[in-house]
Design an enzyme around this catalytic site. Structure first.
Site, PDB file in Angstrom:
ATOM      1  CB  SER A  94      -0.956  -0.042   1.196  1.00  0.00           C
ATOM      2  OG  SER A  94      -1.973   0.923   1.073  1.00  0.00           O
ATOM      3  CG  ASP A 194      -7.191  -3.214  -2.579  1.00  0.00           C
ATOM      4  OD1 ASP A 194      -7.771  -2.634  -1.645  1.00  0.00           O
ATOM      5  OD2 ASP A 194      -5.954  -3.163  -2.737  1.00  0.00           O
ATOM      6  CG  HIS A 224      -5.451  -2.844   0.930  1.00  0.00           C
ATOM      7  ND1 HIS A 224      -4.903  -2.355  -0.233  1.00  0.00           N
ATOM      8  CD2 HIS A 224      -4.824  -2.181   1.950  1.00  0.00           C
ATOM      9  CE1 HIS A 224      -4.002  -1.430   0.061  1.00  0.00           C
ATOM     10  NE2 HIS A 224      -3.944  -1.301   1.370  1.00  0.00           N
TER      11      HIS A 224
END
Length: 248
Positions: A94, A194, A224
């Site tokens: 991320s 996600d 995610h």
């Protein structure tokens, strides 16, 4: 399996000249990356998994930090590894992927990067309002624990710090603008489902970088936080194979 949340950084010195900077995500902590970091360390490699400023405590602390604070921490980890490693890689989840991209942009001698659901833009309608919103609202509800695997807790903040989120948006703009500077080998994993980072993020990265050695892998059984999800072993083993190939 030990499910206790551990926000502490990880520091491991290996013995074969390879180093890896491991970068966690926004409002998260080393907890979400610890299994991956340990897997890398088990190869005999030196690993640095820092705790980013404003993370691993309370969301209010994050609102007192800037993206330069976060990037500075991973850059210090890179500098540390360079002192005794002949080749250094960066991996990230991320915003950790965003940090890894920035390391590649600023340090052309970085040997390669592995990205998992990297975040380089926000498509939410209210993203542009973050700087103003941060003046009146310190936090908003968080989207945490986006994990398909039952019973797993990533240990992220229960609220999203708005001023910190505005900093993240500024950081994303900087990284997007410099994507052509990324010429290192790239292994990019992204989840088909996600709920935090839109799929277009990976598309932007793949279209923007200049790297000739690029591999994209779609994860079909993770959300995610894929580093703690069903596809985690695939990520761990794939990153090892990637680094071994480039280091041979």
């Amino acid at each position: 399996m030990d499910n206790a949340i551990d926000h502490a950084p990880l520091h491991h010195d290996g013995d074969d000249g390879i180093g890896v900077v491991v970068c966690h995500g926004f409002t998260g902590s080393p907890h979400s990356m610890r299994p991956w970091a340990r897997h890398l360390a088990a190869q005999g490699w030196s690993v640095r998994l820092p705790l980013l400023p404003g993370h691993g405590t309370t969301w209010r602390d994050a609102n007192r930090t800037t993206w330069q604070d976060w990037y500075g921490e991973v850059e210090r980890a890179l500098t540390d590894l360079r002192q005794h490693c002949s080749s250094v890689y960066a991996v990230g989840l991320s915003m950790g992927g965003t940090l890894a991209l920035r390391l590649a942009q600023q340090h052309p001698d970085l040997a390669g990067i592995v990205l998992v659901n990297p975040a380089v833009t926000m498509l939410r309608w209210d993203a542009k309002l973050l700087p103003v919103l941060g003046l009146v609202v310190p936090s908003v509800p968080a989207i945490g624990n986006d994990i398909a695997k039952p019973g797993v807790d990533e240990g992220a903040y229960p609220r999203t710090p708005v001023r910190a989120a505005a900093q993240l948006r500024r950081f994303q703009a900087v990284v997007r603008a410099d994507l052509p500077k990324v010429a290192q080998p790239v292994l990019l994993y992204h989840s088909a489902d996600d709920h935090v980072v839109e799929p277009v993020n990976s598309e932007i990265v793949l279209k923007g970088i200049s790297s000739a050695d690029v591999r994209e892998v779609v994860l079909h059984d993770s959300y995610h936080v894929a580093t703690l999800d069903h596809d985690a072993p695939q990520i761990f083993d794939g990153s090892v194979a990637f680094i071994q190939r480039l280091s041979s």
